[in-house]
Design an enzyme around this catalytic site. Structure first.
Site, short mmCIF file in Angstrom:
data_model
loop_
_atom_site.label_atom_id
_atom_site.label_comp_id
_atom_site.label_asym_id
_atom_site.label_seq_id
_atom_site.Cartn_x
_atom_site.Cartn_y
_atom_site.Cartn_z
N CYS A 1 0.91 -1.31 0.30
CA CYS A 1 -0.34 0.04 0.12
C CYS A 1 0.75 0.98 0.08
O CYS A 1 2.16 1.29 0.29
CB CYS A 1 -1.32 -0.22 1.09
SG CYS A 1 -1.98 1.34 0.95
N ASP A 2 0.30 2.40 0.01
CA ASP A 2 1.05 3.31 -0.35
C ASP A 2 2.47 3.52 -0.04
O ASP A 2 3.56 4.45 -0.14
CB ASP A 2 -0.33 5.12 -0.19
CG ASP A 2 -1.47 4.79 -1.43
OD1 ASP A 2 -1.25 3.21 -1.90
OD2 ASP A 2 -2.02 5.64 -1.17
N SER B 1 -4.44 12.37 -3.06
CA SER B 1 -4.29 10.59 -3.37
C SER B 1 -4.06 10.85 -4.75
O SER B 1 -4.64 11.61 -5.68
CB SER B 1 -5.39 10.32 -3.27
OG SER B 1 -5.74 8.72 -3.85
#
Length: 577
Positions: free
Chosen positions: A129-130, A479
């Site tokens: 994930c990010d 985002s």
């Protein structure tokens, strides 16, 4: 005594396995079923961010077993451990988002502490994930051990009414629902089908952007980032990564031999040409910081400015990570960049070969659909550009992939909000006007604290059909799924007294992504007068705990929002202790 295949006399694990004084340490390993043969081999940390928080992490546990198999086959002893992840999709739009960027530092710190405490000789890091991707890569560079990164893989797209859908569509559907253009049942139907498998968000959002970076920078095996999480082929990449780290250990090729100024530039090229997330402008300087390399937001944006955008990925384009993988993945993208002389070919990679040698092996060419030929790009400049001016002396960043030139210039009066919640409530209630520049401040790394992403607000604007009719600027982040004219990383941030702290409703703001300008129609004297009357940073509720510590330590977004002095000031290399 068994004769090992590797000489451990200069490796960190000798401190816990060699000589009579280490008998107690060895007894712990025997307690875990490790043989004498395995004890005399190099110890390889297999670090994952596995947890049950979100689909991006859920497959990492299984993939780690494949990595361990590869390490064992190459005469190493794998030692699996896990660290945290905060998943942005679930943290988004509420107080939990403050934990996101701070988790990047926690990941790097906990991986470092585990490696140091147990004296592991090398690392294979798996992340999904990010923030876990850059966090894991930062730890590798900080420790400067032989390192191989492997991405957990992207999610498969959902299908609804014959079309691919992603979580981005769900975020934007919230705005459509608020605008009365979508029923409760239609929203429920979409949310049930948008995320059909394990894996990270499928568009060229932050996770896939940083996955592409892992290959371009040389820490991951070629094409290893592309296969979606559910694909069995991920296990083959896992085994190969375990074997590769043992080859690097044998050749004493360390993370900083791989991560150099040139390889960071290669990585920034790939971000630009794929229309990647603006968050790369934060994470690349942070990785560079670990090695003591000067490579800040300005340097990243310089590369973005003169790199063609030729890979058609969501959110600016049409396709998702699975489509890029099927078109040949990052190696084919880098092969196109090489045609234009935009890649440093002499950078060493996780295979032990140079980037040029790896690209020589790639037989596939651009398909003209997902990956355009570099001679006929979608646009001639990168999908992400940097901005500067009296409103952002330290710079700012905006994603323009998929936007026309006309849409990249905006002038309008400011409508100022002191935090994201206030802005989101105003957007929901339509308490803003077409043509305005929405300003969300006090959301920087220190002022937030935590530099939250504004996806809930930007997606709501897009869902209301207003994404192109207003602009939005913030000292926070966006985002990778954000669409519209949205400027992030405005620095200095409000908490540090940057000009964004001094704005008032009605101030005329100009944003020009073509010339790279972000300015407010105020003179230096007017700004100075407002600074004189500024009441100081907004007080937050975080007066203790991890976020308080983070706010005290964190530096500017321009330099990657790092929390320690970095490679320039270090007095030892872990590997050489």
């Amino acid at each position: 005594m068994l004769k090992p295949k590797f000489d451990k006399s200069n490796l960190p694990s000798r401190h816990v396995t060699e000589g009579p004084a280490r008998a107690p340490h060895r007894s712990y390993y025997y307690a875990m079923g490790i043989s004498e043969e395995e004890i005399v081999q190099p110890f390889v940390g297999v670090a994952t961010c596995w947890n049950e928080a979100a689909p991006c992490n859920i497959a990492l546990n299984r993939q780690a077993q494949a990595v361990k198999l590869g390490v064992k086959q190459a005469s190493g002893t794998p030692r699996e451990f896990t660290t945290i992840t905060v998943t942005d999709g679930i943290a988004m739009g509420h107080e939990g988002m403050r934990s996101s960027l701070a988790s990047r530092e926690a990941i790097a710190d906990t991986v470092e502490l585990t490696m140091r405490g147990h004296c592991y000789d090398a690392i294979v890091g798996l992340a999904g994930c990010d923030k876990s991707l850059p966090g894991m890569m930062m730890a590798m560079v900080r420790l400067n051990v032989p390192s191989v990164f492997i991405y957990g893989g992207s999610i498969l797209p959902g299908r609804l009414e014959g079309k691919d859908v992603t979580v981005q569509d769900v975020f934007e559907a919230v705005g459509q629902h608020q605008a009365g253009n979508m029923s409760d049942e239609a929203l429920r139907t979409l949310e049930r089908v948008a995320c059909p498998s394990a894996g990270a968000c499928g568009g060229q959002f932050t996770a896939n952007t940083m996955a592409c970076v892992s290959e371009a920078i040389g820490l991951a095996l070629p094409n290893s980032s592309g296969a979606p999480a559910p694909y069995e082929s991920r296990d083959q990449y896992g085994v190969a990564s375990g074997e590769a780290v043992m080859t690097l250990l044998e050749k004493n090729i360390r993370a900083r031999d791989v991560v150099t100024l040139k390889s960071l530039q290669n990585a920034a090229r790939v971000v630009a040409c794929t229309g990647g997330s603006t968050n790369a402008g934060l994470h690349l300087p942070a990785i560079a910081h670990e090695a003591g390399i000067d490579f800040d937001l300005d340097d990243v944006c310089d590369i973005f400015r003169d790199t063609p955008y030729f890979v058609d990925l969501k959110p600016g384009g049409q396709y998702v990570a699975k489509d890029l993988y099927e078109a040949g993945g990052v190696p084919v993208v880098m092969k196109e960049l090489r045609k234009a002389g935009l890649i440093h070919e002499d950078c060493i990679t996780a295979t032990g070969k140079t980037m040029g040698e790896e690209l020589d092996l790639i037989e596939r060419d651009a398909d003209g659909k997902v990956i355009y030929a570099i001679e006929t790009p979608i646009t001639k400049t990168g999908g992400v550009v940097g901005l500067k001016g009296n409103l952002a002396p330290d710079g700012a960043i905006v994603k323009v992939a998929g936007m026309s030139e006309e849409e990249q210039v905006f002038t309008g009066p400011a409508r100022v909000f002191e935090c994201e919640e206030d802005a989101f409530e105003a957007v929901k209630a339509r308490q803003y006007e077409e043509g305005e520049v929405i300003v969300i401040r006090n959301e920087g790394p220190a002022g937030g604290p935590g530099m939250r992403e504004m996806l809930a607000t930007t997606a709501a604007l897009s869902g209301q059909g207003m994404g192109k009719k207003v602009a939005l600027i913030t000292d926070g982040r966006f985002s990778g799924a954000t669409r519209g004219f949205c400027v992030g990383h405005v620095g200095p941030e409000a908490a540090h007294g940057g000009p964004i702290a001094l704005l008032e409703n009605g101030d005329e703001i100009t944003i020009n992504a073509i010339t790279g300008e972000i300015s407010v129609a105020l003179t230096e004297d007017e700004l100075a007068a407002r600074k004189e009357n500024w009441g100081g940073p907004r007080e937050t509720i975080y007066a203790t705990g991890a976020l308080w510590k983070y706010a005290q330590l964190v530096g500017s977004a321009k330099l990657g929002a790092a929390t320690h002095p970095g490679g320039k000031l270090e007095k030892h290399i872990y590997m050489d202790l």
